[in-house]
Design a protein around this motif. Structure first.
Motif, PDB file in Angstrom:
ATOM      1  N   VAL A   5      16.381   8.487 -39.675  1.00  0.00           N
ATOM      2  CA  VAL A   5      15.639   9.746 -39.593  1.00  0.00           C
ATOM      3  C   VAL A   5      14.164   9.442 -39.359  1.00  0.00           C
ATOM      4  O   VAL A   5      13.528   8.775 -40.167  1.00  0.00           O
ATOM      5  N   HIS A   6      13.668   9.895 -38.226  1.00  0.00           N
ATOM      6  CA  HIS A   6      12.239   9.725 -37.916  1.00  0.00           C
ATOM      7  C   HIS A   6      11.643  11.091 -37.646  1.00  0.00           C
ATOM      8  O   HIS A   6      12.025  11.729 -36.661  1.00  0.00           O
ATOM      9  N   PRO A   7      10.707  11.554 -38.474  1.00  0.00           N
ATOM     10  CA  PRO A   7      10.102  12.853 -38.187  1.00  0.00           C
ATOM     11  C   PRO A   7       9.283  12.808 -36.896  1.00  0.00           C
ATOM     12  O   PRO A   7       8.740  11.758 -36.539  1.00  0.00           O
ATOM     13  N   ALA A   8       9.221  13.956 -36.211  1.00  0.00           N
ATOM     14  CA  ALA A   8       8.339  14.049 -35.041  1.00  0.00           C
ATOM     15  C   ALA A   8       6.895  13.917 -35.518  1.00  0.00           C
ATOM     16  O   ALA A   8       6.592  14.243 -36.671  1.00  0.00           O
ATOM     17  N   ARG A  83       4.173   3.165 -37.040  1.00  0.00           N
ATOM     18  CA  ARG A  83       3.904   4.177 -36.004  1.00  0.00           C
ATOM     19  C   ARG A  83       2.394   4.442 -35.918  1.00  0.00           C
ATOM     20  O   ARG A  83       1.932   5.577 -36.120  1.00  0.00           O
ATOM     21  N   GLU A  84       1.658   3.393 -35.604  1.00  0.00           N
ATOM     22  CA  GLU A  84       0.191   3.480 -35.604  1.00  0.00           C
ATOM     23  C   GLU A  84      -0.340   4.583 -34.681  1.00  0.00           C
ATOM     24  O   GLU A  84      -1.204   5.359 -35.079  1.00  0.00           O
ATOM     25  N   ALA A  85       0.187   4.632 -33.460  1.00  0.00           N
ATOM     26  CA  ALA A  85      -0.329   5.607 -32.496  1.00  0.00           C
ATOM     27  C   ALA A  85      -0.048   7.026 -32.980  1.00  0.00           C
ATOM     28  O   ALA A  85      -0.916   7.906 -32.923  1.00  0.00           O
ATOM     29  N   ASP A  86       1.177   7.247 -33.477  1.00  0.00           N
ATOM     30  CA  ASP A  86       1.542   8.584 -33.962  1.00  0.00           C
ATOM     31  C   ASP A  86       0.678   8.988 -35.155  1.00  0.00           C
ATOM     32  O   ASP A  86       0.220  10.134 -35.250  1.00  0.00           O
ATOM     33  N   LEU A  87       0.473   8.041 -36.059  1.00  0.00           N
ATOM     34  CA  LEU A  87      -0.319   8.339 -37.260  1.00  0.00           C
ATOM     35  C   LEU A  87      -1.778   8.605 -36.908  1.00  0.00           C
ATOM     36  O   LEU A  87      -2.410   9.494 -37.477  1.00  0.00           O
ATOM     37  N   ASN A  88      -2.291   7.841 -35.940  1.00  0.00           N
ATOM     38  CA  ASN A  88      -3.680   8.061 -35.534  1.00  0.00           C
ATOM     39  C   ASN A  88      -3.850   9.366 -34.778  1.00  0.00           C
ATOM     40  O   ASN A  88      -4.910   9.988 -34.832  1.00  0.00           O
ATOM     41  N   ALA A  89      -2.798   9.784 -34.079  1.00  0.00           N
ATOM     42  CA  ALA A  89      -2.862  11.067 -33.384  1.00  0.00           C
ATOM     43  C   ALA A  89      -2.878  12.202 -34.411  1.00  0.00           C
ATOM     44  O   ALA A  89      -3.597  13.189 -34.263  1.00  0.00           O
ATOM     45  N   ARG A  90      -2.106  12.033 -35.461  1.00  0.00           N
ATOM     46  CA  ARG A  90      -1.949  13.097 -36.467  1.00  0.00           C
ATOM     47  C   ARG A  90      -3.122  13.103 -37.447  1.00  0.00           C
ATOM     48  O   ARG A  90      -3.672  14.163 -37.760  1.00  0.00           O
ATOM     49  N   PHE A  91      -3.487  11.930 -37.960  1.00  0.00           N
ATOM     50  CA  PHE A  91      -4.556  11.823 -38.963  1.00  0.00           C
ATOM     51  C   PHE A  91      -5.497  10.665 -38.587  1.00  0.00           C
ATOM     52  O   PHE A  91      -5.421   9.579 -39.167  1.00  0.00           O
ATOM     53  N   PRO A  92      -6.407  10.922 -37.633  1.00  0.00           N
ATOM     54  CA  PRO A  92      -7.253   9.826 -37.133  1.00  0.00           C
ATOM     55  C   PRO A  92      -7.982   9.072 -38.260  1.00  0.00           C
ATOM     56  O   PRO A  92      -8.615   9.683 -39.112  1.00  0.00           O
ATOM     57  N   GLY A  93      -7.837   7.771 -38.231  1.00  0.00           N
ATOM     58  CA  GLY A  93      -8.585   6.924 -39.162  1.00  0.00           C
ATOM     59  C   GLY A  93      -7.977   6.777 -40.547  1.00  0.00           C
ATOM     60  O   GLY A  93      -8.396   5.914 -41.324  1.00  0.00           O
ATOM     61  N   LEU A  94      -6.992   7.599 -40.877  1.00  0.00           N
ATOM     62  CA  LEU A  94      -6.466   7.616 -42.254  1.00  0.00           C
ATOM     63  C   LEU A  94      -5.806   6.295 -42.656  1.00  0.00           C
ATOM     64  O   LEU A  94      -6.161   5.704 -43.677  1.00  0.00           O
TER      65      LEU A  94
END
Lengths: 104, 104
Positions: A5-8, A83-94
């Protein structure tokens, strides 16, 4: 067949990410994975060599369901990447800021 | 006499902070407190007006024990402030980065 299971990306939540990372072992797993250029199987990404397989597997599930890692199956191995790119898209820098503060 | 437990700055842990903030209501409480110049009592800092007092009180305890807020008693009121300086000394930039991503 194992299904992961991978969330969008848009479904990744701040509280989900914080909750998944609020465990020192999971923080170490993510830090270990992010430092590697290659994908890693679960055993290689373990925060300590004597961790029970079931415990490790549970940590990977929590990270996966929170959107922090992506797991794919290659033969009998589960391979994981952050999922670095996805995480940075969603929460930049977090993620970067949190990982900066992990000891050792 | 009510005694409040406040960890020393050096005893604030990353996983403790992330765990305390891994709840949307607690995130809103901290965001609300940080936006105020004045200290706030618990009711004024509630994330929603219809939250049960016991629930609210529990959220404040979790935040306090993780080192996120400082509570003092003034008469019958509990007054709360975010330990911004302590948190920035321990984990520079962390709180700001997390709060930046809180919706609304």
């Amino acid at each position: 067949m194992t299904r992961f299971v991978h969330p969008a990306t848009e479904d990744i939540t701040l509280s989900g990410v914080l909750s998944a990372l609020a465990d020192p072992n999971r923080l170490k797993i993510v830090q270990g994975l992010i430092g590697q250029k290659e994908v890693m199987n679960c055993a290689a990404a373990a925060p300590c060599p004597d961790m029970a397989k079931s415990t490790l597997s549970n940590h990977f599930r929590v990270l996966r369901e929170a959107g922090l890692i992506r797991t794919t199956k290659k033969g009998v191995e589960h391979q994981n990447t952050v999922r670095e790119a996805d995480l940075n898209a969603r929460f930049p820098g977090l993620l970067k800021t949190i990982l900066k503060h992990v000891d050792g």
